[in-house]
Design a protein around this motif. Structure first.
Motif, short mmCIF file in Angstrom:
data_model
loop_
_atom_site.label_atom_id
_atom_site.label_comp_id
_atom_site.label_asym_id
_atom_site.label_seq_id
_atom_site.Cartn_x
_atom_site.Cartn_y
_atom_site.Cartn_z
N PRO A 72 4.52 0.60 10.08
CA PRO A 72 4.99 -0.73 9.67
C PRO A 72 6.32 -0.60 8.92
CG PRO A 72 2.77 -0.28 8.82
CD PRO A 72 3.26 0.95 9.47
N THR A 73 6.98 -1.69 8.69
CA THR A 73 8.25 -1.70 7.97
C THR A 73 8.08 -1.11 6.58
OG1 THR A 73 8.86 -3.69 9.17
CG2 THR A 73 10.15 -3.17 7.22
N VAL A 74 9.00 -0.24 6.21
CA VAL A 74 8.94 0.45 4.93
C VAL A 74 9.68 -0.37 3.88
CG1 VAL A 74 9.53 2.55 3.69
CG2 VAL A 74 8.90 2.66 6.09
N ARG A 132 6.09 10.60 10.38
CA ARG A 132 6.53 9.40 11.10
C ARG A 132 7.55 8.61 10.30
NH1 ARG A 132 1.12 6.95 14.05
NH2 ARG A 132 0.72 8.78 15.34
N LEU A 133 7.44 8.67 9.00
CA LEU A 133 8.39 7.98 8.13
C LEU A 133 9.79 8.57 8.28
CD1 LEU A 133 8.60 5.83 5.87
CD2 LEU A 133 8.15 7.66 4.26
N HIS A 134 9.87 9.89 8.37
CA HIS A 134 11.17 10.55 8.46
C HIS A 134 11.72 10.62 9.87
CE1 HIS A 134 11.37 11.53 4.26
NE2 HIS A 134 10.13 11.97 4.31
N ALA A 156 3.92 -3.23 3.37
CA ALA A 156 3.29 -4.54 3.16
C ALA A 156 1.98 -4.58 3.94
CB ALA A 156 4.22 -5.66 3.61
N ILE A 157 0.94 -5.03 3.28
CA ILE A 157 -0.38 -5.08 3.91
C ILE A 157 -0.37 -6.00 5.13
CG2 ILE A 157 -1.35 -6.91 2.49
CD1 ILE A 157 -3.22 -3.75 3.42
N VAL A 167 0.85 -1.19 0.00
CA VAL A 167 0.00 0.00 0.00
C VAL A 167 0.88 1.24 0.00
CG1 VAL A 167 -1.97 -1.08 1.12
CG2 VAL A 167 -0.22 -0.04 2.52
N SER A 168 0.37 2.29 -0.58
CA SER A 168 1.08 3.57 -0.64
C SER A 168 0.87 4.32 0.69
CB SER A 168 0.55 4.40 -1.79
OG SER A 168 -0.77 4.81 -1.51
N PRO A 169 1.64 5.37 0.91
CA PRO A 169 1.42 6.17 2.12
C PRO A 169 0.00 6.74 2.20
CG PRO A 169 3.56 6.68 1.21
CD PRO A 169 2.87 5.79 0.22
N ALA A 170 -0.58 7.13 1.07
CA ALA A 170 -1.95 7.65 1.08
C ALA A 170 -2.94 6.57 1.51
CB ALA A 170 -2.31 8.21 -0.29
N GLU A 171 -2.75 5.37 1.01
CA GLU A 171 -3.64 4.26 1.38
C GLU A 171 -3.45 3.88 2.85
OE1 GLU A 171 -3.95 1.95 -2.90
OE2 GLU A 171 -2.16 1.68 -1.65
N LEU A 172 -2.19 3.92 3.31
CA LEU A 172 -1.91 3.63 4.72
C LEU A 172 -2.57 4.67 5.62
CD1 LEU A 172 -0.37 1.91 6.81
CD2 LEU A 172 1.51 3.53 6.56
#
Length: 93
Positions: free
Chosen positions: A33-35, A25-27, A45-46, A6-11
């Motif tokens: 979840p694991t990137v 949160r990514l930065h 990963a879903i 899933v993309s960041p928008a979907e997440l």
């Protein structure tokens, strides 16, 4: 075919967060979840998303069951002078 990534928008939509929060949160190595990077695009990963949600669900229910509300005492709080006097009386000075 079932979607695996899933993309960041979907997440953001799945977690109920804003897209800006996901990137923040990514930065900052926040709670995500694991990137998986495909080129420079972050994907998640879903399966990892579901694991994170299950872990959050388990910790939130256990913490609410164990935590009790702090007991508030009635009346005004002691003044700073009263606190110092109590400390001195307790220490035997």
């Amino acid at each position: 075919m079932q979607q695996l990534l899933v993309s960041p928008a979907e997440l953001a939509a799945m977690l109920g967060l804003s897209l800006r929060t996901i990137y923040h949160r990514l930065h900052t190595n926040g709670d995500l979840p694991t990137v998986i990077r495909i080129g420079r695009l972050p994907r998640f990963a879903i399966v990892d998303v579901h694991i994170l949600l299950d872990a959050k669900r388990n910790t939130s229910t256990s913490s609410t069951e164990q935590a009790s509300a702090p007991v508030r005492r009635r009346g005004r709080p002691p003044t700073q002078g009263e606190q110092i006097a109590k400390r001195h009386a307790g220490s035997g000075v």
